[in-house]
Design a protein around this motif. Sequence first.
Motif, short mmCIF file in Angstrom:
data_model
loop_
_atom_site.label_atom_id
_atom_site.label_comp_id
_atom_site.label_asym_id
_atom_site.label_seq_id
_atom_site.Cartn_x
_atom_site.Cartn_y
_atom_site.Cartn_z
N PHE B 207 3.76 2.85 5.75
CA PHE B 207 3.12 2.89 4.43
C PHE B 207 4.06 2.28 3.39
O PHE B 207 3.65 1.43 2.59
CB PHE B 207 2.77 4.33 4.09
N TYR B 210 4.38 -1.45 3.98
CA TYR B 210 3.18 -2.19 3.58
C TYR B 210 3.13 -2.36 2.07
O TYR B 210 2.86 -3.45 1.57
CB TYR B 210 1.92 -1.47 4.06
N PHE B 211 3.41 -1.28 1.34
CA PHE B 211 3.27 -1.40 -0.12
C PHE B 211 4.37 -2.29 -0.70
O PHE B 211 4.09 -3.10 -1.60
CB PHE B 211 3.27 -0.02 -0.78
N GLY B 214 3.41 -5.69 0.04
CA GLY B 214 2.27 -6.05 -0.80
C GLY B 214 2.73 -6.48 -2.19
O GLY B 214 2.23 -7.46 -2.74
N VAL B 215 3.68 -5.74 -2.75
CA VAL B 215 4.22 -6.11 -4.07
C VAL B 215 4.87 -7.49 -3.99
O VAL B 215 4.71 -8.33 -4.87
CB VAL B 215 5.22 -5.05 -4.57
N ILE B 259 -4.45 -5.18 -3.05
CA ILE B 259 -3.39 -4.49 -2.30
C ILE B 259 -3.46 -2.98 -2.55
O ILE B 259 -3.35 -2.17 -1.62
CB ILE B 259 -2.01 -5.05 -2.69
N SER B 260 -3.69 -2.58 -3.82
CA SER B 260 -3.80 -1.15 -4.13
C SER B 260 -4.95 -0.52 -3.37
O SER B 260 -4.82 0.56 -2.78
CB SER B 260 -4.02 -0.97 -5.63
N THR B 263 -4.20 -0.28 0.39
CA THR B 263 -3.27 0.80 0.69
C THR B 263 -4.01 2.13 0.69
O THR B 263 -3.80 2.98 1.56
CB THR B 263 -2.13 0.82 -0.34
N THR B 290 -6.77 4.18 -5.77
CA THR B 290 -6.46 2.79 -6.12
C THR B 290 -5.77 2.72 -7.47
O THR B 290 -4.80 1.99 -7.65
CB THR B 290 -7.76 1.96 -6.15
N PHE B 293 -2.03 3.40 -7.30
CA PHE B 293 -1.20 2.28 -6.83
C PHE B 293 -1.16 1.15 -7.86
O PHE B 293 -0.14 0.47 -7.99
CB PHE B 293 -1.69 1.77 -5.48
#
Lengths: 198, 344
Positions: B207, B210-211, B214-215, B259-260, B263, B290, B293
Amino acid sequence: MWIETLIFYFFAAVTVGSALAMITVRNPVHAALLLVLTFFSSAFIWMLLEAEFLAITLVLVYVGAVMVLFLFVVMMLDINLAVLREGFVRFLPVGAALALGLFTMIWYAFDRARLDMIGAPTPKPADYSNTRALGQVLYTDYVFAFEAAAVILLVAIIAAISLTLRRRKGTKYQNPSEQIRVRKAERLKVIKMEAEKR
Amino acid sequence: MTELLSPYLNWLPAELSWLVITLISIVIILVPLFIIVAYYTYAERKVIGYMQIRIGPNRVGWKGLLQPFADMFKLMFKEIIVPSNANTYLFLVAPVLAFAPAMAAWAVVPFGEGVVFSNIDAGLLYILAMTSLGVYGVIIAGWASNSKYALLGAMRSAAQIVAYEIAMGFALVGVLMASGSLNLSAIVEAQQGGVWNWFIVPLLPLFFVYFIAGVAETNRAPFDVAEGESEIVAGFHVEYSGMAFSVFFLAEYANMILISLLTALMFLGGWLSPVPDLIGDGPFWLVLKTGFFMLLFLWFRATFPRYRYDQIMRLGWKVLLPVTIVWLLVEGVAVYFRIGPWFA
């Protein structure tokens, strides 16, 4: 069904056109971008064959990663176009022989009689998972070929790294673990002193 | 989504009504997205403003609420300047190439049970493929501008996105192993039964990977070296003005929201309730998760200084990637022994 036929001919035309343009344009960056377009439109043709896993993987791997690195290199190199165009006549016989060989192979592979014998693929039911089917075959029947391919790629990676790995003397590279291990006491000293009188 | 609309349009010929329904569905998804993007830029300025003890925009409309529209009209009426030695065609195509994949990715995103534009089998792969295409807009913009700063930004972005895409893909392999499906609705369904069954519990390292990836993929702070306004002016879009410039930003903010949302869908159970016995499932859970994030994106920008380029590369290749590989091995063992409520 006429919509599907239309889509097929559209993307087939784009694929062939961009592939032709790719080998004829002068600018290497344009050629790389046209190759991206070729990959992308051939992914759509695979999608029409109901090979959605392969189609999306083609976009993901070749368009999304391989060609990005390719463009990266092509943009960084200062390519002299005049030198590139030299030696066209010298390499012509080799190129022609290669093209002829490739064309003969395609001719035999796409023989009309043989294509008729195979017949058109039958449409699969809606719940048929292309991904699952591919995975099952890949990790059972073809597991040795799959592993061999993986080992060959690993060897290529190690070779590429060992070719470029060299340590120049005098470079000031940082060691992150050393940087993290630094304590306040090693760098900072607090001194008590009287204020200076003027 | 198609089933909701088809009764009203059955007077049309079958193929034409299918086309009309598809177009209407696209509008239903994209128009709210544009409005959210517009107010996301406003929220960004307000949130960062308050974090830095400022007020932020407060002149246009009540509490500055019409500021996004003022910005939009300003950008629309500005001239698009093409640099004299730029490749005009590629220069103008680049914003489109950044924008189109950012919109296309929304086709497979489920917003609730059965509320999805295209419920395709390989949704996760499709999303990954579409988000990886966005980098072409940046690279082509940087190259076609025929400017040093733009090219530097493009080169940084290419190396960064390729590095983080691999970590991101591996993190998604973990989700795929846990849910046994590439379909996004099925991934959410696999997390049913309260907060303990969400994939964030067994896949916590993935997790985070991934985040963070993603950023980095959206070129946001602290990974915004492609823009790097203090070092290379504005990076890849230094030569862009007017609408061509704002299209890049539209794509960037749409990607941040995507992305938010992803996730929330893949690790926090999407529209599922954390306490199903007390409060039922519903789309508001998805909005809440959402939104959290989306706030994190802004919070990062107000908190962290920009990473140095070599540190970004080190984090991607030497930290995030090994973490995912180790955790995939752990997960493989867990799946083999059918541990817990997740891999049963």
